[in-house]
Design an enzyme around this catalytic site. Structure first.
Site, short mmCIF file in Angstrom:
data_model
loop_
_atom_site.label_atom_id
_atom_site.label_comp_id
_atom_site.label_asym_id
_atom_site.label_seq_id
_atom_site.Cartn_x
_atom_site.Cartn_y
_atom_site.Cartn_z
N ALA A 178 52.70 21.97 23.43
CA ALA A 178 53.71 22.95 23.81
C ALA A 178 53.95 23.94 22.69
O ALA A 178 53.18 24.88 22.50
CB ALA A 178 55.00 22.23 24.19
N ARG A 179 54.98 23.71 21.89
CA ARG A 179 55.31 24.54 20.74
C ARG A 179 55.93 23.64 19.68
O ARG A 179 56.55 22.62 19.98
CB ARG A 179 56.31 25.65 21.11
N ASP B 207 48.87 19.80 18.43
CA ASP B 207 48.20 21.10 18.42
C ASP B 207 49.13 22.19 17.90
O ASP B 207 48.68 23.30 17.62
CB ASP B 207 47.74 21.46 19.84
N GLU C 206 53.42 27.47 11.27
CA GLU C 206 51.99 27.69 11.49
C GLU C 206 51.53 28.90 10.71
O GLU C 206 52.21 29.95 10.77
CB GLU C 206 51.71 27.86 12.99
N HIS D 269 46.42 24.76 16.72
CA HIS D 269 46.94 25.53 17.86
C HIS D 269 45.76 26.11 18.65
O HIS D 269 45.73 27.32 18.95
CB HIS D 269 47.88 26.64 17.39
N ALA E 246 44.33 24.28 21.50
CA ALA E 246 44.11 23.53 22.73
C ALA E 246 43.66 24.43 23.87
O ALA E 246 42.89 24.02 24.74
CB ALA E 246 45.37 22.76 23.13
#
Length: 336
Positions: A244-245, A269, A274, A293, A295
């Protein structure tokens, strides 16, 4: 509303000015968007000042999927002519939706474009954690032969495991379909109940999920949702998969659950910061499968995203409604 000619201009001759923010080469950006008939520009450099300068005359914006060039309230105030923002992603958390909505700027995403890619990554991650694939690979590369140790770490079949899905948008629905096809028992929690699948209340779902897949959007309501208390509701030895986040399951809470033995593993992920800092303890944890990140970064999903973005920009230029508006405004975009 004025009509449009064959070149996408108002009948009074006014065209559209499009500002493209993705971190791609200018040649590629022009190759993609120039044929649509808008005036295409990119910031002079990837900085806040250059972004604000470029926004002064921008009417359409294709957002930055990395989140580096954010459209916060100050950026919205610097864009008096802005009428539409198209994100080349599902997430819109790099935008100040309240400020954009108050300014009358419609925002669209690419919902569903990467659903299959992200769902397949979640399934692959669950298989990796269940069978200790990455752990065994690291030991083999170090010269070992961890045949017995791999089994002793709890290698299990994924079929018949209880899988909980948080969020039942396009990604969550595809996650459910793939895990059910493998023989898992799947239930979900979503802020809006769906007509399919087994819906449970959040804490009830957590308490019976051997594998928890997080597919929720990041909103003020979901930040910190999976805190230490809620992660402790998971069965001992559960796996957490976050596509998700960052921040929905805070990194510190995940680390504490891993170190405390509640979580047997996590596949992440996304992260609160980030890129993930080089010295972050998640990078050194044996129970964590890390991904940058990525996926949704398959060739198929990238083509889907580009197609969705181009189709919406073309719709604006041709005077047709756009798809996937997320902030409730009129999908028929007009000059300001």
């Amino acid at each position: 509303m004025s009509g449009h000619d064959a070149n996408g201009r108002d009948l009074d001759g006014r065209g559209w000015r499009l500002l493209a923010l993705p971190p791609l080469g200018a040649d590629l950006i022009h190759q993609v968007f120039d044929p649509l008939g808008a005036e295409v520009v990119v910031p002079a450099e990837r900085s806040r000042d250059a972004l604000h300068a470029a926004l002064t005359g921008a009417e359409l914006v294709v957002g930055d999927f990395t989140g580096e060039l954010t459209l916060d309230a100050a950026a919205v105030a610097a864009a008096p002519r802005l009428a539409f923002v198209q994100m080349p992603s599902v997430g819109v958390d790099s935008l100040d939706l309240d400020a954009l909505t108050a300014a009358g700027v419609a925002v669209a995403n690419t919902a569903g474009a990467n659903a299959r890619s992200v769902a397949e990554w979640a399934l692959a991650a669950a298989l990796d954690l269940s069978r200790q694939l990455s752990w065994a690979d690291r030991r083999m590369r170090e010269g070992g032969w961890p045949q017995l140790e791999t089994a002793a770490r709890g290698a299990d079949e994924l079929a018949n495991r209880r899988v909980g899905v948080l969020g039942m948008g396009a990604i969550g629905a595809e996650v459910m379909r793939l895990f059910e096809a493998l023989g898992c028992r799947v239930a979900y929690w979503s802020r809006r109940r769906r007509d399919t699948g087994v819906h449970l209340e959040l804490d009830e779902l957590l308490a019976c999920s051997d594998v928890l897949v997080v597919c929720l959007p990041r909103t003020p309501e979901t930040v910190g949702l999976l805190d230490a208390r809620r992660l402790a509701l998971l069965p001992k030895g559960a796996f957490l998969i976050n596509v998700a986040r960052g921040g929905i399951a805070p990194d510190d809470a995940v680390l504490a659950a891993l170190d405390g033995g509640g979580l047997a593993g996590a596949a992440l992920d996304v992260f609160e910061d980030e890129p993930l800092p080089a010295d972050h303890p998640l990078r050194r944890h044996e129970g964590v499968l890390l991904s940058p990140h990525a996926a949704g970064a398959t060739r198929q999903s990238q083509l889907n995203i580009i197609t969705a973005v181009v189709d919406n920009v073309r719709a604006v230029i041709e005077g047709r409604p756009v798809a996937n508006v997320v902030n409730g405004l009129d999908p028929l975009i007009r000059h300001r």
